[in-house]
Design an enzyme around this catalytic site. Structure first.
Site, PDB file in Angstrom:
ATOM      1  N   ARG A  20       0.798  -1.223   0.000  1.00 40.07           N
ATOM      2  CA  ARG A  20       0.000   0.000   0.000  1.00 40.07           C
ATOM      3  C   ARG A  20       0.834   1.279   0.000  1.00 40.07           C
ATOM      4  O   ARG A  20       0.322   2.368  -0.192  1.00 40.07           O
ATOM      5  CB  ARG A  20      -0.950   0.008   1.215  1.00 40.07           C
ATOM      6  N   ASP A  70       7.031  -3.099  11.586  1.00 41.54           N
ATOM      7  CA  ASP A  70       6.437  -1.889  11.005  1.00 41.54           C
ATOM      8  C   ASP A  70       5.751  -1.007  12.040  1.00 41.54           C
ATOM      9  O   ASP A  70       4.877  -0.218  11.713  1.00 41.54           O
ATOM     10  CB  ASP A  70       5.476  -2.257   9.863  1.00 41.54           C
TER      11      ASP A  70
HETATM   12  C1  UD1 Z   1      -0.698  -9.024  12.315  1.00 36.95           C
HETATM   13  C2  UD1 Z   1      -1.455  -9.962  13.279  1.00 36.95           C
HETATM   14  C3  UD1 Z   1      -2.700  -9.242  13.797  1.00 36.95           C
HETATM   15  C4  UD1 Z   1      -2.326  -7.936  14.442  1.00 36.95           C
HETATM   16  C5  UD1 Z   1      -1.477  -7.061  13.467  1.00 36.95           C
HETATM   17  C6  UD1 Z   1      -0.922  -5.870  14.200  1.00 36.95           C
HETATM   18  C7  UD1 Z   1      -0.987 -12.207  12.465  1.00 36.95           C
HETATM   19  C8  UD1 Z   1      -1.543 -13.413  11.786  1.00 36.95           C
HETATM   20  N1  UD1 Z   1      -1.807 -11.166  12.623  1.00 36.95           N
HETATM   21  O1  UD1 Z   1      -1.573  -8.841  11.209  1.00 36.95           O
HETATM   22  O2  UD1 Z   1      -3.379 -10.060  14.724  1.00 36.95           O
HETATM   23  O3  UD1 Z   1      -3.479  -7.236  14.832  1.00 36.95           O
HETATM   24  O4  UD1 Z   1      -0.362  -7.808  12.969  1.00 36.95           O
HETATM   25  O5  UD1 Z   1      -0.216  -5.026  13.305  1.00 36.95           O
HETATM   26  O6  UD1 Z   1       0.153 -12.204  12.852  1.00 36.95           O
HETATM   27  N2  UD1 Z   1       5.699 -10.631   8.028  1.00 36.95           N
HETATM   28  C9  UD1 Z   1       6.750 -11.443   7.669  1.00 36.95           C
HETATM   29  N3  UD1 Z   1       6.488 -12.563   6.918  1.00 36.95           N
HETATM   30  C10 UD1 Z   1       5.239 -12.891   6.508  1.00 36.95           C
HETATM   31  C11 UD1 Z   1       4.178 -12.049   6.887  1.00 36.95           C
HETATM   32  C12 UD1 Z   1       4.445 -10.929   7.646  1.00 36.95           C
HETATM   33  O7  UD1 Z   1       7.890 -11.188   8.017  1.00 36.95           O
HETATM   34  O8  UD1 Z   1       5.114 -13.919   5.845  1.00 36.95           O
HETATM   35  C13 UD1 Z   1       5.991  -9.434   8.845  1.00 36.95           C
HETATM   36  C14 UD1 Z   1       5.632  -8.122   8.157  1.00 36.95           C
HETATM   37  O9  UD1 Z   1       6.746  -7.574   7.470  1.00 36.95           O
HETATM   38  C15 UD1 Z   1       5.250  -7.233   9.339  1.00 36.95           C
HETATM   39  C16 UD1 Z   1       4.705  -8.228  10.370  1.00 36.95           C
HETATM   40  O10 UD1 Z   1       5.191  -9.499   9.999  1.00 36.95           O
HETATM   41  O11 UD1 Z   1       6.358  -6.565   9.892  1.00 36.95           O
HETATM   42  C17 UD1 Z   1       3.185  -8.243  10.417  1.00 36.95           C
HETATM   43  O12 UD1 Z   1       2.694  -8.661   9.168  1.00 36.95           O
HETATM   44  P1  UD1 Z   1       1.363  -8.075   8.536  1.00 36.95           P
HETATM   45  O13 UD1 Z   1       1.120  -8.721   7.234  1.00 36.95           O
HETATM   46  O14 UD1 Z   1       1.398  -6.599   8.569  1.00 36.95           O
HETATM   47  O15 UD1 Z   1       0.304  -8.637   9.597  1.00 36.95           O
HETATM   48  P2  UD1 Z   1      -1.149  -8.144   9.803  1.00 36.95           P
HETATM   49  O16 UD1 Z   1      -2.023  -8.738   8.770  1.00 36.95           O
HETATM   50  O17 UD1 Z   1      -1.135  -6.675   9.958  1.00 36.95           O
HETATM   51 CA    CA Z   2       0.445  -4.865   9.730  1.00 32.91          CA
END
Ligand code: UD1
Ligand code: CA
Length: 415
Positions: free
Chosen positions: A12, A99
């Site tokens: 985004r 983040d």
């Molecule tokens: C996640 C949480 C959610 C919470 C939110 C808070 C899970 C399943 N959900 O959701 O409950 O309310 O954060 O911000 O964890 N990342 C990786 N590898 C991946 C996916 C993500 O390193 O395969 C990292 C991203 O770079 C980021 C963090 O994990 O720094 C969170 O990932 P994001 O996709 O933003 O999670 P949300 O869907 O926001």
């Molecule tokens: Ca997030």
């Protein structure tokens, strides 16, 4: 020890760069996240990187260790990539979303300490939102323990209305985390390994799990697009400016004063509007800065210094009581005590290849519109005539004039 999740994509932001290297007040989001953990006393940090990993690794360098996530299969999968750093270890590990750049170090400390005190194997930071959007919802059992976190996309009609949500910061018992990670599945709406399911797995085993509610929701904000980037910058600005005011600095306009991290400002100093002060700058007591001034890196101002309007200074060491009242650029310079730097004075510090220094002694008066061609030294108690271009050193007590003499051609304009 902490694991920082930083492999996700973040589309985004609409950028050619990873969202984690976007800057807030000159510092990358991921660098802020790591620094906040370090300020909380956590020195051993493993960053899980994947998407645009080279960029992120360049920013973090050897401040952290790395685990690589080749495919983005979810936050649980991300943590699995770092298990080699956890195996054989006892105690607690923090898992932090990369983040969330403005979480207070004290809050991370509290997460760790409180989790230990309560004897929980899994503790999460949570927050109350009126409109909780896409955040994971926190479910409590009858004892008040957290029995599950349900992702927005997996919520039923009732769960969607829950206002306590997961902030994405966790403290886990290392051994129990390793066990629970092995039980994660992708049986959910997004087909991902959710780290959040670890809590449910632990709770079902009868292990103690809980949440800590964070009062100041701004700490928990994540950055997903450029609008949120600006919002977080504003919250950070308020926090920094408020702290300086509480320490005895007058800031005339909190909204239009831009003080970066790690700036020192003495008591009774006044900052006028539209002033920017970069990281690491030190300003003494009873100074006046601005309006519309730019205090760049490496500046050190003693007490009672005045930097007036439309002045830019960089790597300037300025002695007590000296003034640079208007429209000047003073870079790479040392100015003694009680000097007056006239309006429009410029240090010519760059010849296209090198930066050179200007030194001005105590009690010197630099006339308006002087060019100081560095390297150059101006002694104590000197006077430089307005409009001079100074290329040679000026000895103490001298008057220096370095400009063309004026000729008046009588009646010339009548012709
Ligand atoms: C996640 C949480 C959610 C919470 C939110 C808070 C899970 C399943 N959900 O959701 O409950 O309310 O954060 O911000 O964890 N990342 C990786 N590898 C991946 C996916 C993500 O390193 O395969 C990292 C991203 O770079 C980021 C963090 O994990 O720094 C969170 O990932 P994001 O996709 O933003 O999670 P949300 O869907 O926001
Ligand atoms: Ca997030």
């Amino acid at each position: 020890m902490a694991i920082m999740l930083a492999a996700g994509k973040g589309t985004r932001m609409k950028s050619k760069k990873s969202k984690l290297v976007q800057k807030i007040y000159g510092k990358e989001i991921i660098k802020r996240a790591v620094e906040n953990a370090k300020k909380a006393g956590i020195n051993n940090i493993v960053a899980v990187v994947g998407y645009m990993k080279d960029e992120i690794m360049q920013v973090l360098g050897d401040e952290v260790q790395y685990a690589i996530q080749e495919e983005m299969l979810g936050t649980g999968h991300a943590v699995m990539q770092a298990t080699k750093y956890l195996e054989g270890k006892k105690g607690k590990v923090l898992i932090l979303n990369g983040d969330h750049p403005i979480i207070r170090p004290e809050t991370l400390k509290r997460l760790y300490e409180e989790s230990n005190k309560r004897g929980e194997v899994g503790t999460i930071l949570s927050i109350y939102y009126d409109k909780p959007n896409a955040y994971g919802r926190i479910i409590h059992d009858e004892k008040g323990e957290v029995s599950a976190i349900v992702e927005y996309k997996d919520c039923n009609e009732e769960q969607v209305n829950i206002k306590e949500v997961n902030a994405g910061m966790y403290c886990f018992d290392i051994e129990e985390l390793l066990k629970a990670l092995k039980e994660l599945t992708t049986d959910n709406a997004q087909g991902e390994y959710y780290l959040t399911d670890v809590i449910k797995i632990m709770h079902e085993k009868g292990l103690k799990t809980g949440s800590i509610i964070v009062e100041d929701y701004t700490e928990m904000l994540g950055v997903n697009d450029r609008v949120e980037l600006q919002m977080i910058t504003k919250f950070l600005q308020m926090r920094i400016n408020t702290e300086h005011m509480r320490n005895g600095v007058t800031i005339e306009d909190i909204n239009n004063t831009y003080i970066y991290d790690d700036v020192e400002i003495g008591m009774d100093t006044v900052i006028h509007p539209n002033t920017t002060i970069k990281s690491g700058v030190v300003i003494g007591e009873d100074c006046e800065i601005g309006p519309n001034s730019y205090i760049r890196e490496g500046c050190k101002l003693a007490n009672k210094v005045k930097i007036g309007s439309f002045v830019e200074i960089k790597k300037a060491i300025i002695g007590e009581g000296s003034k640079v009242p208007h429209l000047s650029y003073m870079g790479d310079c040392e100015i003694g005590e009680k000097c007056n730097i006239g309006c429009g004075t410029i240090t010519c510090n760059y010849d296209g290849l090198h930066k050179s220094k200007t030194i001005i002694g105590n009690h010197s008066f630099i006339g308006s519109n002087t060019n100081l061609v560095a390297p150059v030294t101006v002694g104590d108690n000197t006077f430089i005539a307005a409009g001079s271009t100074i290329t040679d050193d000026v000895p103490e007590y001298a008057l220096a004039i370095a400009r063309q003499r004026q000729t008046n051609k009588e009646n010339w304009n009548k012709k």
